[in-house]
Design an enzyme around this catalytic site. Structure first.
Site, PDB file in Angstrom:
ATOM      1  N   LYS A   1      -3.676  -2.174  -8.615  1.00  0.00           N
ATOM      2  CA  LYS A   1      -3.626  -0.812  -7.887  1.00  0.00           C
ATOM      3  C   LYS A   1      -4.815  -0.122  -7.916  1.00  0.00           C
ATOM      4  O   LYS A   1      -5.368   0.364  -9.090  1.00  0.00           O
ATOM      5  CB  LYS A   1      -2.459  -0.053  -8.357  1.00  0.00           C
ATOM      6  CG  LYS A   1      -2.233   0.946  -7.456  1.00  0.00           C
ATOM      7  CD  LYS A   1      -0.920   1.795  -7.902  1.00  0.00           C
ATOM      8  CE  LYS A   1      -0.571   2.835  -6.673  1.00  0.00           C
ATOM      9  NZ  LYS A   1       0.965   3.538  -7.228  1.00  0.00           N
TER      10      LYS A   1
ATOM     11  N   ASP B   1       8.959   9.281 -10.418  1.00  0.00           N
ATOM     12  CA  ASP B   1       9.030   8.764  -9.038  1.00  0.00           C
ATOM     13  C   ASP B   1       9.767   7.619  -9.187  1.00  0.00           C
ATOM     14  O   ASP B   1       9.452   6.508  -8.621  1.00  0.00           O
ATOM     15  CB  ASP B   1       7.717   8.673  -8.631  1.00  0.00           C
ATOM     16  CG  ASP B   1       7.634   8.281  -6.910  1.00  0.00           C
ATOM     17  OD1 ASP B   1       8.711   8.697  -6.503  1.00  0.00           O
ATOM     18  OD2 ASP B   1       6.828   7.666  -6.509  1.00  0.00           O
TER      19      ASP B   1
ATOM     20  N   ALA C   1       0.910  -1.164   0.117  1.00  0.00           N
ATOM     21  CA  ALA C   1      -0.039   0.029   0.163  1.00  0.00           C
ATOM     22  C   ALA C   1       0.898   1.232   0.022  1.00  0.00           C
ATOM     23  O   ALA C   1       2.026   1.119   0.351  1.00  0.00           O
ATOM     24  CB  ALA C   1      -1.018  -0.075   1.175  1.00  0.00           C
ATOM     25  N   GLY C   2       0.278   2.268  -0.376  1.00  0.00           N
ATOM     26  CA  GLY C   2       0.886   3.372  -0.496  1.00  0.00           C
ATOM     27  C   GLY C   2       0.027   4.816   0.146  1.00  0.00           C
ATOM     28  O   GLY C   2      -0.815   4.310   0.835  1.00  0.00           O
ATOM     29  N   GLY C   3       0.164   5.926  -0.113  1.00  0.00           N
ATOM     30  CA  GLY C   3      -0.382   6.926   0.530  1.00  0.00           C
ATOM     31  C   GLY C   3      -1.917   6.733   0.202  1.00  0.00           C
ATOM     32  O   GLY C   3      -2.645   6.996   1.168  1.00  0.00           O
ATOM     33  N   MET C   4      -2.220   6.642  -1.074  1.00  0.00           N
ATOM     34  CA  MET C   4      -3.725   6.821  -1.628  1.00  0.00           C
ATOM     35  C   MET C   4      -4.104   5.329  -2.182  1.00  0.00           C
ATOM     36  O   MET C   4      -5.304   5.324  -2.305  1.00  0.00           O
ATOM     37  CB  MET C   4      -3.741   7.808  -2.738  1.00  0.00           C
ATOM     38  CG  MET C   4      -3.486   9.253  -2.246  1.00  0.00           C
ATOM     39  SD  MET C   4      -3.696  10.277  -3.518  1.00  0.00           S
ATOM     40  CE  MET C   4      -5.406   9.868  -4.397  1.00  0.00           C
TER      41      MET C   4
END
Length: 759
Positions: free
Chosen positions: A44, A140, A24-27
């Site tokens: 995703k 990124d 998982a990431g921020g959003m």
């Protein structure tokens, strides 16, 4: 590593069933998923429960980012396969890479040795070159967005990449990127971001790989940003062999940083075929692959041991691959192709010829199976040990190996190779067998290439003489031998080394137009050459595939057209004057003949013989015993290319109107009832159709489109196939495409052999 889904978690996103959580990431969250029994993918999605305003601007940005990611192709990138910007929680699906991230690898195994860092850097630089060639910025690049596999890195997560034209969509005030791996101009503002910004990030990533630390690491975020802005990189721990190159990548002035392609050339170490991963990293690869193996459909997984190349799981059956259909052309862009693939077990049921005399000296020809077992050479996987052209009745249906990644030969990467010097363009067609791609030219000269890399394994000469026109009949194979046709004759070759086993020239004043293989027997059709006296007669022959010895011949007073179809002990052919003919496969005696309808080619499906033509509408269902027309499906649609029909019972026809040939459509019918199911725009001019799993595959000029068989227009995908080393793509077509493991193998109309991702 994969973790089980929590109780009560959603089990589907779009058409994909969620199998495990990747991270998982921020959003967003990332899941391991699969559609039906297809390949594993990484899905995703925007995270559940976040208080987000998913307004139109967000969805426009998300949609643009998906389009940008879809344009990226290259051997060291993970392909975007699918997505939905309009879902309640937008999502995208990418190729699943069963390997650790660079961040995890360095954390668990320590810094990488110099040779591995150089190879890693060269691969990532090649990936950036592919990204930038698609007019996309990654923006990124960090250790967490680099996944490692035994055959190199994969650059992932183009979820924040923007096409050059789309930078204005970036939200004001939002810093896109990861502190510590961002270029100075990226910190200053997104409008200053350029391709060289990704090169800066690559330099920081290589420093991390070589030392375990980034060049700007600091406990305070403000200090990291300040050091980047001031160009204060700490490279003291970087080995001397790498320090200069990494320093160039981290130059404060973007104009002073090397271009990705040039950087790759300087980092590559020639003379080694395998990635120089240390043993502890190879052990980590095996751990990740083992974790994913339980979610793979089909055969059990065999783990890779340290120091050994990856081993693909064995498939229970062997797939067949697509072949061409030399039918009349309506337009210059039409390459009438049948892209049929079937498993050996299914083929056995369709190709039993009990009345063909066997050769006592040939155990393969005495076997009750339709196809002898193939010996898998070193480096080949059992899953790809035998792949034949056409498959079940030329119907375009592919077996599971066509879309299962494990079926690909170990170490496969997209590739493009020029045809050998002297190979003409008057004959097209290839066959895949035992991890080898064998292609022909107009004189019957053969070129064998390693399917994984495109390297030439051997070449064999053709016949003397000059063909009269373009021929589209591919070679055939029994798994040990390959049979190469030409207008001038046919040659039997040893598949492993290309040694000539036998050669049979076409009779004087005749030319070979079609060939088919079944259970140790090779069937050919020869017609009189133009200008020769007498009617345009045809001779059908049956030969022993092992020796080339003739079993029988039958002379016809009509010209055969299209491909020979062998099914249920019968050989079928369409006739130029109209109708079709059925002969006994055992002795060549006539079994049935009709004068209509006009057929450009024949297919077999569900025991029936299917007749179609680009000159008339519909697909006719012929009785296999009498050849009488039982019904016509889709009578209002004239096929532009060979239709396809498979076990799902869906017939798909590509067709276009007479007033606008540039906007063809796909029309699907229920084969048994003839009911129209759906009609969709083709999104391009299709050159060949195939069926795989629950999707239609359509080869375009340099794309592969996939359409769900349920007609869901929102789930259409597109994959660009890198055809050449140049940028000229207009007018380049994929001829006679073959599919295996989610990849396409084909000839391009500009004189190259190519392989690229299809799914």
């Amino acid at each position: 590593m994969l973790t089980p889904l929590p109780t009560g978690a959603a089990r589907h996103i779009g058409p994909y069933r969620l199998l495990a959580r990747i991270g998982a990431g921020g959003m967003g969250e990332v899941f391991l998923a699969r559609r039906g029994q297809g390949r594993l993918v990484a899905v995703k999605a925007v995270r559940q429960g976040l208080d987000l305003d998913l307004d139109d601007a967000f969805r426009v940005r998300f949609r643009r980012e998906m389009a940008a990611a879809r344009a990226v192709t290259g051997p060291f990138t993970a392909a975007l396969l699918d997505g939905d910007a309009d879902a309640r929680l937008p999502w995208l699906a990418t190729e699943y890479v069963p390997g650790p991230s660079l961040a995890d690898t360095v954390a668990r195994c320590g810094p990488l040795p110099v040779a591995a860092v150089r190879a890693l850097g060269a691969g990532l630089a090649r990936a950036l070159a592919a990204v930038h060639a698609a007019r996309v910025l990654h923006r990124d690049l960090k250790p967490g967005n680099v996944l490692l596999t035994p055959d190199g890195p994969r650059l992932i997560d183009f979820g924040i990449a923007q096409a050059f034209e789309a930078t204005a969509l970036t939200m004001t005030g939002v810093l896109v990127g990861t502190p510590g791996f961002m270029a100075p101009e990226q910190i200053e503002g997104s409008h200053a971001v350029v391709p060289a910004s990704d090169v800066f990030s690559l330099g920081a990533v290589l420093c991390h790989a070589a030392t375990g630390r980034g060049p700007f690491d600091d406990p305070e975020l403000a200090s990291v940003v300040f050091r980047i802005a001031q160009g204060d990189a700490d490279l003291s721990r970087v080995p001397d062999e790498l320090r200069g190159l990494i320093a160039e990548c981290l130059a404060p002035d973007p104009a002073r940083r090397p271009a990705p392609a040039a950087l790759a050339e300087r980092l590559e170490t020639h003379g080694t075929a395998r990635f120089p991963w240390p043993s502890e990293v190879l052990s980590l690869f095996a751990e990740y692959r083992s974790a994913a193996a339980e979610f793979e459909p089909g055969a059990p997984y065999v783990p890779t041991m340290p120091g050994e190349p990856p081993t693909a799981p064995a498939a229970p059956t062997a797939p067949a691959a697509p072949g061409p259909a030399p039918a009349p052309r309506r337009r210059p862009w039409q390459w009438i192709v049948a892209a049929g693939v079937a498993t050996a077990a299914v083929t056995a049921a369709a190709l039993v010829l009990p009345d063909v005399p066997a050769d006592p000296a040939d155990p393969a020809e005495n076997s009750p199976a339709a196809t002898p077992a193939a010996k898998t050479p070193a480096g080949g996987s059992a899953a790809s040990s035998l792949v034949r052209t056409y498959g079940r009745g030329h119907s375009g249906e592919l077996g599971a190996s066509a879309v299962t990644p494990s079926a690909l030969p170990g170490g496969w990467q997209p590739w493009s190779r020029k045809k050998p010097e002297g190979a003409d363009g008057r004959g097209t067609g290839c066959v895949l067998a035992r991890s080898t791609l064998v292609c022909r030219d107009g004189r019957g000269a053969a070129t064998a290439l390693t399917a994984a890399t495109g390297e030439v394994r051997w070449t064999a000469p053709g016949f003397q003489g000059k063909p009269s026109g373009v021929q589209e009949s591919p070679p055939e194979t029994d798994g040990e031998r390959v049979f190469v046709p030409s207008e001038l004759g046919v040659t039997g070759l040893d598949l492993e080394h290309g040694d000539e086993l036998w050669r049979r020239a076409a009779p004087k004043h005749a030319r070979l137009i079609s060939m088919a293989y079944a259970r140790g027997v090779l069937f050919t059709a020869e017609v009189k050459s133009a200008g020769s006296s007498g009617p345009r007669a045809t001779t059908l022959r049956a030969r022993r595939a092992k020796t080339g010895g003739q079993l029988w011949e039958t002379a016809l007073d009509a010209k055969a057209v299209g491909r020979l179809l062998v099914q249920g002990g019968t050989v079928y052919t369409a006739l130029e004057s109209g109708g079709a003919l059925a002969l006994s496969a055992g002795n060549g005696d006539e079994k049935a003949k009709v004068s209509g309808p006009r057929c450009g080619d024949l297919m077999g499906h569900d025991g029936a013989v299917l007749c179609w033509s680009a000159r008339r509408g519909g697909v006719s269902d012929l009785d296999p015993e009498t050849l009488a027309v039982r019904r016509v499906v889709g009578a209002s649609k004239k096929p532009d290319v060979a239709p396809v029909v498979g076990a799902a019972g869906v017939l798909v026809v590509a067709n276009s109107s007479h007033t606008d040939i540039t906007t063809p459509r796909f029309t699907a019918y229920a084969w048994k009832s003839g009911r129209k199911l759906w009609d969709l725009p083709a999104r391009g001019v299709p050159t060949a159709l195939a069926l795989a799993d629950d999707r239609l595959l359509a080869a375009g000029t340099y794309e592969i489109y996939t359409v769900p068989l349920d007609g869901d227009a929102g789930n259409v995908t597109q994959r660009t196939v890198p055809l050449t080393d140049t940028t000229r793509l207009d007018g380049v077509e994929l001829n006679t495409p073959l599919y295996l493991g989610g990849a396409v193998f084909a000839e391009s109309s500009e004189g190259r052999f190519v392989s690229g991702r299809a799914l």
